[in-house]
Design an enzyme around this catalytic site. Structure first.
Site, PDB file in Angstrom:
ATOM      1  N   HIS A   1      13.055   7.228 -26.108  1.00  0.00           N
ATOM      2  CA  HIS A   1      14.379   7.837 -26.027  1.00  0.00           C
ATOM      3  C   HIS A   1      15.452   6.748 -26.094  1.00  0.00           C
ATOM      4  CE1 HIS A   1      17.833  10.086 -24.720  1.00  0.00           C
ATOM      5  NE2 HIS A   1      17.969   9.276 -23.693  1.00  0.00           N
TER       6      HIS A   1
ATOM      7  N   ARG B   1      10.402  11.940 -33.040  1.00  0.00           N
ATOM      8  CA  ARG B   1      11.095  10.779 -32.474  1.00  0.00           C
ATOM      9  C   ARG B   1      10.057   9.688 -32.240  1.00  0.00           C
ATOM     10  NH1 ARG B   1      12.562  11.346 -26.620  1.00  0.00           N
ATOM     11  NH2 ARG B   1      10.839   9.881 -26.345  1.00  0.00           N
TER      12      ARG B   1
ATOM     13  N   TYR C   1       4.495   9.695 -21.204  1.00  0.00           N
ATOM     14  CA  TYR C   1       4.351  11.139 -21.305  1.00  0.00           C
ATOM     15  C   TYR C   1       3.794  11.600 -22.639  1.00  0.00           C
ATOM     16  CZ  TYR C   1       9.119  10.263 -23.091  1.00  0.00           C
ATOM     17  OH  TYR C   1      10.225   9.756 -23.751  1.00  0.00           O
TER      18      TYR C   1
END
Lengths: 477, 407
Positions: free
Chosen positions: A369, A365, A378
């Site tokens: 998000h 990804r 993160y």
């Protein structure tokens, strides 16, 4: 077929036990039994040739003894003449040795890929041939999706859109899978698969309309951006809840099977979605109902900030298929050609044989998000950059089509500038278009608005009339 | 209330309920007292009308058949004892389901043990033999999954009837029911319809324990997009089942564990009941008692006692739990000015709570007394039979409540 025996004494002990328990008359019987994996080895073994694994059949019913890895070694361990354990569910061979199936195989399930990192076709690779037309369409759609995502994302950052979620890095999964399906296959998406809609003909304007929630939006402005839906393109409206679409897909597959349609249901979800109960139950149901459904998991490594190591402890998602009696495959999700081939083959099996298929597409990804997330909190920006540059699905496929003489730099820049222009225009138009009428707040809750909703609408209109300054001016009454 | 005569026939009782006495029924705290009694006098002057309403009240036991039922969509006059056939409530449900499956090949059933086993309460008995394993589908145990399956199938053209073995188990399906079933028609902009029927037995049974004695109507009532109905007689069970299947909206049909063996004669001809209408069980003048499902029978039992004590309760089985039939209810409240709600839901957040709010909001001016709601206590249903009996509203409590309200 490799045989891993610790020592000859172990082997002779085993032979003795087998002879005794199974009443094997001769060494050859026992030996044949031995050719099966020894009992304490993990049952999940990896065969060298990914394609033979791919052709692995689950046609043996549960009642036959043991699991077979290769079609070659059919071990019939003389169940008719020797005592075996007969329980609900079928006959099982027994073993006096206490052994636990290992929690993982020594090697992970291999990943089917056809184009290498540089877009070169791997020798001896098996894949479904695509025509120039289809290949170019796949690539063009991937580019369009990428541009669309980037522009919408920027628009949100500029405050023109309230929210957006990109599919950057997963273009191959989106487009190549869609290309391998037929328009009658019904799609149950999670929310990172707008490419499937794009392939089927949803226009950039239609995407923009939904994102802006204007009156041309088919959803009538009721859903968040990226929650597209189109019944004419057989793409079911995205429901934000994770994995709830998976049982829906099984139901649709059941319906298609009842109607004997030449179509299957296809559902997409991420690695995170496989933790939901709905995923497991739906897989189980699909297997029991023998429903023609494709479960396509986009294992992109992250569920918002949760890496897959915190999501599950199995070897990804592909191994879960066997637990439910479902044929599965692991594919390089960034290899458009492999994705296309895998989905194409899976679809055929699903419809002809009335069975569900699980496809785990490994990918990354690249984007956050959503616009509400900053993933550099993160994970390292370098990691993201690396996947975006070195492992980009678009460049790999582009290399391959260019090597076939089907694409050129000129066509690339033409396409990109054209799509960008079209996108910006779509944005402009969508932004200017009127919002849906107030009555659309109350319609479609039921087929006909009941009295309580009519009353509530009346009250809202009354309030607006007495306090017009508190009410947004761009919503028609 | 000394003028109230206990027992006896219509004529003598009638004479006591003259306009003068009606004032005693009016709460003294009301300011516009005279207006209220005026209204009553106007109604009362039509003696023949009063006689008819009171007279019919005496035939409490046969109220289901003989009261002109406004909720019936087709003919109601032809209720002579010779036509029609007698059956039990679960058979009526099965008959309705079978008729709809014959009529429309898209109707299918899914749930646990509904196939060859015939369903835990035999509602789907014989259907698998007739329609095959695919149309009457046995599912593995996962309510959320088979409800989700039903929703997906509905979006692709089927009309599934999803059976929860017990309503309580459908709590596991709450996510699918709320997020997908209720919402997808709306969020898709009307592109996809979800004509499912979700049904199953609920309510307090005979010592089934807390988990199997749930009243899910309280939990589901907020979900936008769904309709809820509760059946209580073989007649309305069949009618509501058929109407629910034909509806384009998702409908939750609440059955009651203890009502499956009720026997009644129902018409041979085809009929359906209106999903949004309440059923007038017993017209009356003094008080409106609103109830549904099994409590209807407790209310009617209490009504017998009340009639003997000289009261004239109007009993309405609301049947439609979402939305409420405020038309029928409103007309009744305007007539009687007193409302008692008798339900099996728990006190907090139950159907009665919503109904009380709706009545207070809409018919505040017509009320002579606060709306009283009798419900079960906010406790999990105990297993012990004696305790269980007292979690459920009993006829004696209903009688007391009516007496208090009518003071």
């Amino acid at each position: 077929m490799t045989l891993r025996l610790r020592s000859s004494s172990w082997k002779s002990n085993l032979l003795k036990i087998l002879r005794h328990n199974h009443g094997f008359g001769s060494a050859s019987h026992a030996a044949r039994h031995l050719r099966q994996k020894p009992p304490h080895e993990p049952t999940l073994r990896v065969s060298q040739n990914p394609i033979s694994r791919f052709c692995n059949t689950m046609s043996e019913k549960l009642s036959s003894i043991g699991e077979h890895e290769d079609a070659n070694t059919q071990v019939h361990a003389n169940i008719t003449s020797s005592p075996v354990m007969d329980f609900p569910g079928g006959k099982v061979a027994f073993t006096p040795e206490i052994q636990f199936i290992s929690e993982s195989s020594k090697e992970r399930v291999p990943c089917y890929r056809v184009l290498d990192d540089n877009g070169q076709l791997i020798t001896n690779s098996q894949f479904v041939q695509v025509s120039e037309e289809v290949a170019v369409k796949i690539y063009s759609n991937m580019v369009t999706l990428q541009i669309m995502d980037n522009i919408f994302y920027e628009a949100q950052r500029q405050g023109r859109l309230s929210f957006y979620a990109t599919a950057i890095g997963e273009e191959a999964i989106n487009i190549a899978s869609a290309a391998a399906l037929s328009p009658e296959d019904v799609i149950f998406p999670q929310y990172r698969e707008p490419g499937v809609l794009l392939w089927r003909g949803f226009t950039l304007q239609e995407f923009a309309n939904q994102c802006f929630g204007n009156k041309s939006d088919y959803g009538k402005g009721r859903q968040m951006p990226v929650h597209y839906g189109s019944n004419k393109l057989n793409y079911f409206t995205v429901s934000a809840t994770i994995a709830t679409q998976i049982p829906n897909a099984v139901g649709a597959a059941y319906s298609l099977k009842m109607d004997r349609k030449d179509a299957c249901a296809v559902t997409y979800f991420g690695d995170g979605g496989t933790s939901e109960g709905d995923f497991h139950a739906a897989m189980n149901f699909a297997a029991v109902m023998e429903a023609p459904v494709l479960f396509i998991c986009r294992n992109n490594g992250w569920a918002i900030s949760t890496p897959t190591s915190d999501q599950f402890r199995s070897d990804g998602i592909v191994v879960k298929g066997r637990a439910y009696g479902i044929r599965s495959i692991r594919v390089d999700g960034n290899d458009a050609l492999a994705m296309y081939s895998a989905v194409h083959s899976a679809r055929e099996m699903a419809i002809k044989e009335h069975r569900p298929i699980l496809i785990e597409a490994l990918t990354y990804r690249v984007g956050h998000h959503s616009t509400s997330d900053d993933s550099t909190r993160y994970r390292s920006a370098d990691e993201i950059e690396w996947w975006n540059k070195a492992r980009n699905p678009l460049s790999r496929f582009r290399t391959w089509i260019e090597s076939n003489g089907w694409w050129s730099d000129e066509e690339e820049s033409d396409l990109r500038s054209r799509v960008k222009k079209e996108m910006l225009e779509a944005l402009r138009v969508a932004e200017k278009t009127e919002k849906p009428n107030l009555k659309d707040m109350f319609s479609d809750v039921y087929d006909v608005p009941p009295s309580n909703l009519r009353e509530q609408e009346r009250l809202v209109r009354q309030t607006i009339k007495s306090h017009p300054q508190d009410y947004p001016s761009d919503v028609p009454l | 209330m000394s003028s109230i005569i206990h027992g006896a026939g219509a004529a003598t009782a009638l004479s006591t309920f003259n306009p003068v006495d009606s004032k005693k029924l009016v709460s003294p705290s009301r300011t516009n007292l005279s207006v209220r009694s005026q209204r009553y006098i106007v109604a009362g002057s039509d003696a023949s009308k009063k006689k008819k309403s009171f007279g019919s009240g005496l035939r409490v036991g046969h109220s289901q058949k003989l009261i002109a039922n406004a909720a019936v969509a087709t003919k109601e006059a032809d209720t002579s004892a010779s036509t029609g056939h007698e059956l039990l409530l679960f058979e009526a449900l099965q008959e309705g389901l079978e008729e709809e499956m014959d009529r429309d090949a898209n109707v299918c059933v899914m749930g646990e043990d509904v196939g060859h086993y015939g369903g835990s309460y035999k509602v789907t008995k014989g259907l698998a033999d007739k329609f095959g394993d695919l149309r009457v589908l046995d599912t593995p145990i996962c309510e959320n999954a088979f409800t989700g399956m039903g929703i997906g199938a509905a979006m692709t053209g089927l009309r599934p009837v999803i059976e929860g073995m017990n309503m309580g188990f459908l709590l596991l399906a709450f996510n699918q029911i709320s997020n997908n079933c209720g919402m997808l028609h709306y969020t898709s902009g009307g592109q996809f319809t979800i004509p499912v029927v979700i049904r199953g037995p609920g309510g307090v049974g005979r010592q089934l324990g807390a988990e199997h004695s749930q009243r899910l109507e309280s939990y589901f009532q907020s979900i936008p997009g769904i309709q809820m109905v509760a059946c209580s007689t073989p007649y309305n069970a069949k009618g509501l089942m058929k109407a629910a299947i034909r509806s384009e909206n998702p409908v939750i049909l609440f059955e009651h564990v203890l009502l499956y063996n009720l026997k009644e004669k129902i018409p041979d001809e085809e009929y359906i009941c209106n999903l949004e209408e309440a059923e007038m069980v017993r017209p009356g003048e003094h008080i409106t008692i609103l109830t549904y499902s099994r409590m209807r029978y407790h209310v009617m039992q209490a009504a017998k006692t009340l009639v003997n004590k000289g009261y004239d309760p109007e009993v309405i089985d609301i049947r439609s739990l979402k939305p409420f039939d405020l038309h029928t209810i409103g007309n009744s409240v305007k007539k009687t000015h007193r409302v008692l709600i008798v339900e099996e839901c728990m006190r907090t957040g139950g159907i009665g709570a919503s109904l009380t709010a709706a009545i207070n909001e809409n018919f505040h001016d017509y009320l002579d007394a606060p709306v009283v709601c009798l419900s079960s206590q906010d406790v999990p249903t105990p297993y012990a039979g004696t305790l269980e009996e007292w979690t459920v509203v009993q006829p004696a409590q209903i009688v007391t409540a009516v007496e208090q309200l009518c003071q």
